[in-house]
Write a protein that holds these residues in place. Sequence first.
Motif, mmCIF file in Angstrom:
data_model
loop_
_atom_site.group_PDB
_atom_site.id
_atom_site.type_symbol
_atom_site.label_atom_id
_atom_site.label_comp_id
_atom_site.label_asym_id
_atom_site.label_seq_id
_atom_site.Cartn_x
_atom_site.Cartn_y
_atom_site.Cartn_z
ATOM 1 N N LEU A 286 1.264 -0.941 -0.357
ATOM 2 C CA LEU A 286 -0.092 -0.094 -0.080
ATOM 3 C C LEU A 286 1.292 0.979 0.024
ATOM 4 N N ALA A 287 0.614 2.296 -0.176
ATOM 5 C CA ALA A 287 0.819 3.660 -0.241
ATOM 6 C C ALA A 287 1.782 4.097 0.759
ATOM 7 N N ASP A 288 1.248 3.330 1.712
ATOM 8 C CA ASP A 288 1.558 3.780 3.337
ATOM 9 C C ASP A 288 3.064 3.122 4.053
ATOM 10 N N ALA A 289 3.195 1.587 2.796
ATOM 11 C CA ALA A 289 4.056 1.390 3.631
ATOM 12 C C ALA A 289 5.341 1.373 3.633
ATOM 13 N N ASP A 290 5.954 0.880 4.764
ATOM 14 C CA ASP A 290 7.984 1.123 4.923
ATOM 15 C C ASP A 290 8.210 0.011 3.897
ATOM 16 N N LEU A 291 9.198 1.072 2.460
ATOM 17 C CA LEU A 291 9.065 0.154 1.661
ATOM 18 C C LEU A 291 10.483 -0.904 1.897
ATOM 19 N N ASP A 292 11.492 -0.150 2.467
ATOM 20 C CA ASP A 292 12.399 -0.765 2.919
ATOM 21 C C ASP A 292 12.654 -2.027 3.712
ATOM 22 N N LYS A 293 10.987 -2.556 4.773
ATOM 23 C CA LYS A 293 10.501 -3.346 5.267
ATOM 24 C C LYS A 293 9.766 -4.746 4.180
ATOM 25 N N ALA A 294 8.927 -3.361 2.955
ATOM 26 C CA ALA A 294 8.245 -4.572 2.052
ATOM 27 C C ALA A 294 9.466 -5.451 1.014
ATOM 28 N N ALA A 295 10.044 -4.843 0.525
ATOM 29 C CA ALA A 295 10.899 -5.192 0.460
ATOM 30 C C ALA A 295 11.361 -6.346 0.563
ATOM 31 N N GLU A 296 12.489 -6.347 2.198
ATOM 32 C CA GLU A 296 12.922 -7.842 2.734
ATOM 33 C C GLU A 296 11.773 -8.570 2.673
ATOM 34 N N GLY A 297 10.332 -8.299 2.508
ATOM 35 C CA GLY A 297 9.764 -9.519 2.969
ATOM 36 C C GLY A 297 9.362 -9.763 1.746
ATOM 37 N N ALA A 298 9.674 -9.268 0.929
ATOM 38 C CA ALA A 298 8.824 -9.659 -0.681
ATOM 39 C C ALA A 298 9.420 -10.506 -1.058
ATOM 40 N N VAL A 299 11.270 -10.550 -0.878
ATOM 41 C CA VAL A 299 12.079 -11.219 -0.543
ATOM 42 C C VAL A 299 12.085 -12.829 -0.292
ATOM 43 N N ARG A 300 11.463 -12.984 1.243
ATOM 44 C CA ARG A 300 11.503 -14.112 1.564
ATOM 45 C C ARG A 300 9.174 -14.523 0.951
ATOM 46 N N ALA A 301 8.444 -13.560 0.926
ATOM 47 C CA ALA A 301 7.411 -13.948 0.163
ATOM 48 C C ALA A 301 7.504 -14.864 -1.237
ATOM 49 N N SER A 321 2.712 5.478 -6.927
ATOM 50 C CA SER A 321 2.866 6.287 -5.894
ATOM 51 C C SER A 321 4.284 5.892 -5.691
ATOM 52 N N VAL A 322 4.125 4.523 -5.010
ATOM 53 C CA VAL A 322 5.738 4.090 -4.389
ATOM 54 C C VAL A 322 6.057 3.045 -5.274
ATOM 55 N N ALA A 323 5.207 2.620 -6.705
ATOM 56 C CA ALA A 323 6.066 1.402 -7.038
ATOM 57 C C ALA A 323 7.554 1.650 -8.134
ATOM 58 N N ASP A 324 7.949 2.930 -8.513
ATOM 59 C CA ASP A 324 9.611 3.145 -8.528
ATOM 60 C C ASP A 324 10.554 2.476 -7.486
ATOM 61 N N ASP A 325 10.283 3.161 -6.532
ATOM 62 C CA ASP A 325 11.068 3.468 -4.999
ATOM 63 C C ASP A 325 11.359 1.588 -4.311
ATOM 64 N N PHE A 326 9.733 1.296 -4.366
ATOM 65 C CA PHE A 326 10.306 -0.133 -4.049
ATOM 66 C C PHE A 326 10.585 -1.163 -5.168
ATOM 67 N N LEU A 327 10.504 -0.900 -6.240
ATOM 68 C CA LEU A 327 11.051 -1.791 -7.372
ATOM 69 C C LEU A 327 12.428 -2.122 -7.312
ATOM 70 N N ALA A 328 13.020 -0.195 -7.082
ATOM 71 C CA ALA A 328 14.597 -0.602 -6.734
ATOM 72 C C ALA A 328 15.433 -1.150 -5.214
ATOM 73 N N ARG A 418 0.887 -2.512 -10.715
ATOM 74 C CA ARG A 418 0.533 -1.561 -10.215
ATOM 75 C C ARG A 418 -1.107 -0.958 -10.564
ATOM 76 N N PHE A 419 -0.834 -0.352 -9.157
ATOM 77 C CA PHE A 419 -2.554 0.258 -8.773
ATOM 78 C C PHE A 419 -3.070 1.460 -8.001
ATOM 79 N N ASP A 420 -3.823 2.077 -8.610
ATOM 80 C CA ASP A 420 -4.117 3.336 -7.949
ATOM 81 C C ASP A 420 -4.707 3.309 -6.822
ATOM 82 N N THR A 421 -6.136 2.426 -6.673
ATOM 83 C CA THR A 421 -6.938 2.660 -5.344
ATOM 84 C C THR A 421 -7.048 0.965 -4.938
ATOM 85 N N GLU A 422 -6.979 1.226 -3.611
ATOM 86 C CA GLU A 422 -7.251 -0.762 -3.002
ATOM 87 C C GLU A 422 -7.986 -1.274 -3.358
#
Length: 539
Positions: A286-301, A321-328, A418-422
């Motif tokens: 989601l747009a308010d996610a902690d991107l570093d934690k989400a990226a670490e979690g995605a590796v496990r996931a 809104s956070v896709a590029d930062d998260f994907l990097a 990518r998505f724009d709304t929940e």
Amino acid sequence: MTDITADRQTSRRNPAAPGAARTVASAVPAALVARLAKGVTATGEPDWVHTTAPLTGDPLARLPRSTPADVELAYELARRAQQTWAALPVGRRAAVLLRFHDLLLARRDEALDLVQAETGKSRLHAFEEVLAAALAARHYGRKASSYLRDRRRSGALPVLTHTVESRRPKGVIGQISPWNYPLELSVSDALPAFVAGNAVVTKPDTQTALTALWARELLVEAGLPADLWQLVIGDGPVIGPAVVDRADYVSFTGSTRTGREVAQKAAARLVGASLELGGKNPMLVLADADLDKAAEGAVRACFSSAGQLCISIERLYVHRSVADDFLARFAARTSAMRLGGGLAYGADMGSLVSVQQLETVTRHVEEAVKAGATVLAGGQARPELGPLFFEPTILDGVTPEMEICAQETFGPVVSVYRFDTEDEAVAAANSTAYGLNSSVWTTDHRRGRAVAARLRTGTVNINEAYAAAYGSIASPMGGMGDSGLGRRHGGEGILRFTEAQTVSTQRLLPIGPSFGMDDEKFAALFTTGLKAMKALRFK
């Protein structure tokens, strides 16, 4: 996206993780294989089946192949043992599970060697199996008496009717377990069946039969009667039907296609079945996610056990809104993962288990790229590491016509959307026939729970990949839709192996006309009584 491309190039130069000098052959010697093979129910002149080690392609085990006649013998032996076992108090049966728990942890390294040798997964991911099996043993060892105790229920007539609900064992459980989690998905389902008073006949996948045989040996050492757990080995189409046809209840984990066949055979005999099947599991950032934690979690996931996990993530939905930062962040971590085949800790991911899995992963990735998808990390086989290694892979630009979009890959590959709304994200997450597991990432826990309530999956993890829900052993785990029927874990995970029996004792007055009362007066009396009980809030 230039940074992502650079990370991808780095990943191909990234050396494999260091591993111990021990080889599969030294960790799984011929003497161990021969000893474990004695646990297979197979009579007559053996017809041998051979397995190979995924990490190296070298021969691993030679095991006797069971026949349908051997399956029949296994059920005969199991039924005789079950009658004596079921007569024991629950506490005596539960004590076996608690001793098994201690033995498993004490001999953890033996289990890890076998799981790695047969599956090719990294040691850390193999440890997940030991952890899950120990959790199940402790939980059912401690809670079985509570789950199985007699329960007083409201009687037909207050005071006059004494009613008790009891739980009786089904008898002999027919279990078919897969290759991807050979310890967890064989023993952890068998444990509640045993403590509920049943015997079990298991057909493990041949590739990973040594691990199941080792678990059986350990349970026997913990006090389980040897005949109570029978293992048969052979091709699914040959002996699988025999396992299902003789069972009093069927526990199956595997593909949706085969699960449908198992369900049909069980239904034809009017016996129950629990089925954990396939998945195309979504993760929502989601747009308010902690991107570093989400990226670490995605590796496990996405990449635990090289993606060969029913509850791993194959679809990743990220707010635009956070896709590029998260994907990097995600691509950088993925590209830095260390692949390795040593029987030691240190590798972030191991290999696939079979040529068939490698072919599926390769086909899905190549077809998607040919049709226009972009590789953000990975994307290639790594034969220099071993015959079945494939890089952890992130694909962008996957479209609905691509096979990988909706079909389960069961490998280290995830597609990004990518998505724009929940509302859009939830609709996309629910768009497949599967419904096993999902993951939601947000810093607002209330918001996360609100999104979770809208997802059509049996388990939802908020700010974790899969382990939070799966490790909550007191709660049920299973799938919706094409992901299966029934649940493992918790009360449902043990009560599925029992039959409910209601015993009611009537006192003083019968439930019928008595003392000269005619039918009409009886009906009038009970009508008045029912109205009174409602007014008095009787349940």
